[in-house]
Design a protein around this motif. Structure first.
Motif, PDB file in Angstrom:
ATOM      1  N   ILE A  70       0.865  -1.194   0.000  1.00 45.77           N
ATOM      2  CA  ILE A  70       0.000   0.000   0.000  1.00 45.77           C
ATOM      3  C   ILE A  70       0.902   1.244   0.000  1.00 45.77           C
ATOM      4  O   ILE A  70       1.195   1.835   1.039  1.00 45.77           O
ATOM      5  CB  ILE A  70      -0.953   0.013   1.224  1.00 45.77           C
ATOM      6  N   ASP A  71       1.391   1.581  -1.166  1.00 47.25           N
ATOM      7  CA  ASP A  71       2.182   2.805  -1.402  1.00 47.25           C
ATOM      8  C   ASP A  71       3.158   3.158  -0.275  1.00 47.25           C
ATOM      9  O   ASP A  71       3.811   2.299   0.288  1.00 47.25           O
ATOM     10  CB  ASP A  71       1.250   3.989  -1.692  1.00 47.25           C
ATOM     11  N   ASP A  72       3.206   4.475   0.044  1.00 44.56           N
ATOM     12  CA  ASP A  72       4.166   4.968   1.032  1.00 44.56           C
ATOM     13  C   ASP A  72       3.936   4.348   2.407  1.00 44.56           C
ATOM     14  O   ASP A  72       4.869   4.136   3.175  1.00 44.56           O
ATOM     15  CB  ASP A  72       4.028   6.493   1.205  1.00 44.56           C
ATOM     16  N   TYR A  73       2.677   4.087   2.725  1.00 48.93           N
ATOM     17  CA  TYR A  73       2.342   3.545   4.043  1.00 48.93           C
ATOM     18  C   TYR A  73       3.073   2.209   4.285  1.00 48.93           C
ATOM     19  O   TYR A  73       3.697   2.000   5.327  1.00 48.93           O
ATOM     20  CB  TYR A  73       0.828   3.363   4.181  1.00 48.93           C
ATOM     21  N   SER A  74       3.025   1.323   3.290  1.00 50.42           N
ATOM     22  CA  SER A  74       3.676   0.014   3.457  1.00 50.42           C
ATOM     23  C   SER A  74       5.187   0.164   3.499  1.00 50.42           C
ATOM     24  O   SER A  74       5.873  -0.523   4.261  1.00 50.42           O
ATOM     25  CB  SER A  74       3.290  -0.933   2.315  1.00 50.42           C
ATOM     26  N   GLN A  75       5.698   1.068   2.687  1.00 47.81           N
ATOM     27  CA  GLN A  75       7.153   1.256   2.654  1.00 47.81           C
ATOM     28  C   GLN A  75       7.659   1.746   4.011  1.00 47.81           C
ATOM     29  O   GLN A  75       8.629   1.223   4.555  1.00 47.81           O
ATOM     30  CB  GLN A  75       7.497   2.261   1.564  1.00 47.81           C
ATOM     31  N   GLU A  76       6.945   2.714   4.548  1.00 46.76           N
ATOM     32  CA  GLU A  76       7.358   3.261   5.848  1.00 46.76           C
ATOM     33  C   GLU A  76       7.203   2.225   6.963  1.00 46.76           C
ATOM     34  O   GLU A  76       8.067   2.094   7.833  1.00 46.76           O
ATOM     35  CB  GLU A  76       6.517   4.495   6.169  1.00 46.76           C
ATOM     36  N   SER A  77       6.112   1.482   6.924  1.00 47.19           N
ATOM     37  CA  SER A  77       5.850   0.458   7.951  1.00 47.19           C
ATOM     38  C   SER A  77       6.960  -0.588   7.940  1.00 47.19           C
ATOM     39  O   SER A  77       7.443  -1.018   8.994  1.00 47.19           O
ATOM     40  CB  SER A  77       4.519  -0.244   7.693  1.00 47.19           C
ATOM     41  N   ARG A  78       7.334  -0.992   6.743  1.00 46.03           N
ATOM     42  CA  ARG A  78       8.378  -2.013   6.610  1.00 46.03           C
ATOM     43  C   ARG A  78       9.723  -1.490   7.118  1.00 46.03           C
ATOM     44  O   ARG A  78      10.450  -2.200   7.811  1.00 46.03           O
ATOM     45  CB  ARG A  78       8.479  -2.444   5.143  1.00 46.03           C
ATOM     46  N   GLU A  79      10.024  -0.240   6.764  1.00 44.75           N
ATOM     47  CA  GLU A  79      11.300   0.344   7.201  1.00 44.75           C
ATOM     48  C   GLU A  79      11.383   0.414   8.727  1.00 44.75           C
ATOM     49  O   GLU A  79      12.395   0.078   9.324  1.00 44.75           O
ATOM     50  CB  GLU A  79      11.457   1.753   6.616  1.00 44.75           C
ATOM     51  N   ARG A  80      10.279   0.852   9.355  1.00 49.10           N
ATOM     52  CA  ARG A  80      10.272   0.950  10.825  1.00 49.10           C
ATOM     53  C   ARG A  80      10.480  -0.425  11.460  1.00 49.10           C
ATOM     54  O   ARG A  80      11.210  -0.572  12.431  1.00 49.10           O
ATOM     55  CB  ARG A  80       8.937   1.520  11.332  1.00 49.10           C
ATOM     56  N   THR A  81       9.821  -1.425  10.883  1.00 50.35           N
ATOM     57  CA  THR A  81       9.914  -2.781  11.436  1.00 50.35           C
ATOM     58  C   THR A  81      11.328  -3.328  11.280  1.00 50.35           C
ATOM     59  O   THR A  81      11.899  -3.896  12.219  1.00 50.35           O
ATOM     60  CB  THR A  81       8.902  -3.711  10.719  1.00 50.35           C
ATOM     61  N   GLU A  82      11.893  -3.147  10.090  1.00 53.87           N
ATOM     62  CA  GLU A  82      13.247  -3.666   9.834  1.00 53.87           C
ATOM     63  C   GLU A  82      14.269  -2.953  10.719  1.00 53.87           C
ATOM     64  O   GLU A  82      15.197  -3.578  11.233  1.00 53.87           O
ATOM     65  CB  GLU A  82      13.585  -3.532   8.346  1.00 53.87           C
ATOM     66  N   GLU A  83      14.063  -1.665  10.905  1.00 52.75           N
ATOM     67  CA  GLU A  83      14.969  -0.876  11.734  1.00 52.75           C
ATOM     68  C   GLU A  83      14.922  -1.369  13.201  1.00 52.75           C
ATOM     69  O   GLU A  83      15.947  -1.527  13.863  1.00 52.75           O
ATOM     70  CB  GLU A  83      14.562   0.603  11.642  1.00 52.75           C
ATOM     71  N   PHE A  84      13.717  -1.627  13.677  1.00 52.60           N
ATOM     72  CA  PHE A  84      13.521  -2.118  15.044  1.00 52.60           C
ATOM     73  C   PHE A  84      14.267  -3.451  15.225  1.00 52.60           C
ATOM     74  O   PHE A  84      15.002  -3.652  16.198  1.00 52.60           O
ATOM     75  CB  PHE A  84      12.020  -2.310  15.306  1.00 52.60           C
ATOM     76  N   ALA A  85      14.074  -4.353  14.268  1.00 55.27           N
ATOM     77  CA  ALA A  85      14.687  -5.687  14.364  1.00 55.27           C
ATOM     78  C   ALA A  85      16.216  -5.570  14.317  1.00 55.27           C
ATOM     79  O   ALA A  85      16.922  -6.213  15.105  1.00 55.27           O
ATOM     80  CB  ALA A  85      14.189  -6.568  13.224  1.00 55.27           C
ATOM     81  N   ARG A  86      16.701  -4.731  13.422  1.00 59.31           N
ATOM     82  CA  ARG A  86      18.153  -4.548  13.266  1.00 59.31           C
ATOM     83  C   ARG A  86      18.761  -4.028  14.566  1.00 59.31           C
ATOM     84  O   ARG A  86      19.764  -4.550  15.043  1.00 59.31           O
ATOM     85  CB  ARG A  86      18.418  -3.556  12.127  1.00 59.31           C
ATOM     86  N   ALA A  87      18.127  -3.025  15.143  1.00 53.51           N
ATOM     87  CA  ALA A  87      18.674  -2.396  16.354  1.00 53.51           C
ATOM     88  C   ALA A  87      18.736  -3.373  17.528  1.00 53.51           C
ATOM     89  O   ALA A  87      19.559  -3.217  18.428  1.00 53.51           O
ATOM     90  CB  ALA A  87      17.827  -1.182  16.734  1.00 53.51           C
ATOM     91  N   ARG A  88      17.846  -4.374  17.537  1.00 52.54           N
ATOM     92  CA  ARG A  88      17.798  -5.309  18.672  1.00 52.54           C
ATOM     93  C   ARG A  88      18.373  -6.684  18.330  1.00 52.54           C
ATOM     94  O   ARG A  88      18.318  -7.597  19.155  1.00 52.54           O
ATOM     95  CB  ARG A  88      16.357  -5.458  19.164  1.00 52.54           C
ATOM     96  N   GLY A  89      18.808  -6.839  17.101  1.00 51.38           N
ATOM     97  CA  GLY A  89      19.326  -8.146  16.678  1.00 51.38           C
ATOM     98  C   GLY A  89      18.239  -9.214  16.752  1.00 51.38           C
ATOM     99  O   GLY A  89      18.515 -10.378  17.049  1.00 51.38           O
ATOM    100  N   ALA A  90      16.985  -8.803  16.476  1.00 51.90           N
ATOM    101  CA  ALA A  90      15.857  -9.751  16.566  1.00 51.90           C
ATOM    102  C   ALA A  90      15.587 -10.385  15.197  1.00 51.90           C
ATOM    103  O   ALA A  90      15.824  -9.756  14.162  1.00 51.90           O
ATOM    104  CB  ALA A  90      14.611  -9.026  17.059  1.00 51.90           C
ATOM    105  N   ARG A  91      15.092 -11.619  15.223  1.00 52.09           N
ATOM    106  CA  ARG A  91      14.776 -12.304  13.966  1.00 52.09           C
ATOM    107  C   ARG A  91      13.483 -11.745  13.380  1.00 52.09           C
ATOM    108  O   ARG A  91      12.489 -11.577  14.101  1.00 52.09           O
ATOM    109  CB  ARG A  91      14.594 -13.808  14.211  1.00 52.09           C
ATOM    110  N   LEU A  92      13.507 -11.500  12.068  1.00 49.19           N
ATOM    111  CA  LEU A  92      12.319 -10.952  11.402  1.00 49.19           C
ATOM    112  C   LEU A  92      12.094 -11.670  10.072  1.00 49.19           C
ATOM    113  O   LEU A  92      13.031 -11.864   9.300  1.00 49.19           O
ATOM    114  CB  LEU A  92      12.522  -9.445  11.137  1.00 49.19           C
ATOM    115  N   ILE A  93      10.841 -12.055   9.844  1.00 50.01           N
ATOM    116  CA  ILE A  93      10.461 -12.647   8.553  1.00 50.01           C
ATOM    117  C   ILE A  93       9.616 -11.596   7.838  1.00 50.01           C
ATOM    118  O   ILE A  93       8.685 -11.046   8.430  1.00 50.01           O
ATOM    119  CB  ILE A  93       9.610 -13.931   8.755  1.00 50.01           C
ATOM    120  N   VAL A  94       9.963 -11.286   6.593  1.00 51.50           N
ATOM    121  CA  VAL A  94       9.155 -10.336   5.826  1.00 51.50           C
ATOM    122  C   VAL A  94       8.530 -11.073   4.645  1.00 51.50           C
ATOM    123  O   VAL A  94       9.226 -11.769   3.909  1.00 51.50           O
ATOM    124  CB  VAL A  94      10.005  -9.142   5.315  1.00 51.50           C
ATOM    125  N   VAL A  95       7.222 -10.946   4.501  1.00 46.18           N
ATOM    126  CA  VAL A  95       6.536 -11.545   3.358  1.00 46.18           C
ATOM    127  C   VAL A  95       5.960 -10.424   2.516  1.00 46.18           C
ATOM    128  O   VAL A  95       5.209  -9.589   3.016  1.00 46.18           O
ATOM    129  CB  VAL A  95       5.372 -12.472   3.811  1.00 46.18           C
TER     130      VAL A  95
END
Ligand code: Q46
Ligand code: ZN
Length: 296
Positions: A70-95
């Motif tokens: 969903i346009d910019d909304y999905s892009q931003e949501s994904r970036e925030r999620t990936e950033e969160f996981a990266r900062a904490r070294g948490a496992r993340l699955i993206v579909v």
């Protein structure tokens, strides 16, 4: 916090919020320590706050993000999620819906004749269960909070959706070997409390709302409940928790859950021969190819 007749400083609020989530998990027997939990993470305040708490508790919590396209909304949501996981070294699955099924929520909805939120809800429920099964997770945790659950309850009561009322609970047990338990550890806390928690923990969440949420009936129900809450603090909690204590057990005793069987096409549990997700994607794909062949 008027409904608790309490006011907290930052450290005590964090303690309070985390204790509420811990209490939800233990009293409702959502999962035990050591279980493999898949956390559905949208990138919003609730799901990121939930993931943060599970990681802090030392739970084995892997994130699952569905990129809805969903346009910019999905892009931003994904970036925030990936950033969160990266900062904490948490496992993340993206579909990514578009990559997996060749369609985003817009095309799926248009091609299948469903409203975007209906196509989206169905896709998310389907993917949460599928990914949890594929990855041998024992529970799927979602960030539904008290406001969400109270609004769903109001909607279900206004339309007497008896089947959905019977299934509304903080824990949806595994009623079929192919169905993974679903839990809502934030059902005791409000949307505003999630936002405060995320803010105090320095969690960078997506603030922008999904463009499809404009005019949604659920927002109207939330607004009505917010007005009642403003007039009488504690109404929302009494409404939803009262339902869980008094009506939900009666409804559950009214009959067994629907009989499920594996979908003939994808093996996911369904009450029909072919599950709603497979029917929706097939319909949308047929519409897409009919369009393509009619082009000059
Ligand atoms: S993401 Fe999906 Fe929500 Fe957007 S399309 Fe509707 S349901 S509003 S949680
Ligand atoms: Zn199917």
């Amino acid at each position: 916090m008027r409904r608790h007749r309490a006011a907290y400083c930052a450290p005590h609020f964090l303690e309070f919020f985390e204790a509420q989530v811990h209490r939800a998990i233990t009293t409702q027997r959502m999962f035990r320590p050591g279980e493999r939990i898949l956390v559905a993470v949208s990138g919003g305040k609730d799901s990121l706050a939930l993931w943060e708490i599970l990681l802090r508790r030392g739970d084995d919590a892997t994130g699952l993000h569905v990129d809805l396209g969903i346009d910019d909304y999905s892009q931003e949501s994904r970036e925030r999620t990936e950033e969160f996981a990266r900062a904490r070294g948490a496992r993340l699955i993206v579909v990514e819906l578009r990559a997996e099924y060749g369609m985003d929520i817009g095309t799926l909805a248009e091609g299948s004749g469903r409203a975007p939120c209906s196509a989206c809800g169905l896709s998310k429920r389907y993917l949460f269960n599928k990914l949890a099964r594929d990855g041998d997770f024992t529970a799927v945790a979602t960030g539904h909070n008290l406001d969400d659950e109270a609004a769903v309850l109001l909607g279900n009561l206004l339309h007497w959706n008896m089947d959905q009322l019977a299934r509304q609970a903080p824990v949806l047990e595994q009623t079929h070997p192919h169905l993974v338990r679903r839990v809502k550890p934030l059902y005791r806390t409000s949307e505003r409390e999630s936002a405060a928690y995320a803010l105090l923990r320095g969690i960078d969440y997506v603030i922008e709302e999904c463009p499809h949420s404009r005019g949604a009936r659920s927002l109207l129900h939330k607004d009505v409940l917010n007005r009642l809450e403003a007039a009488s603090a504690g109404t929302k909690q009494a409404f939803y928790w009262g339902f869980l204590d008094r009506l939900a057990p009666v409804l559950r005793a009214g009959g067994p859950p629907p009989v499920l069987r594996p979908c003939g096409q994808c093996d996911q549990p369904t009450t029909e021969e072919v599950c709603a997700f497979c029917r929706m994607t097939a319909r949308a794909a047929a519409r897409q190819s009919a369009r393509a062949s009619s082009l000059p």
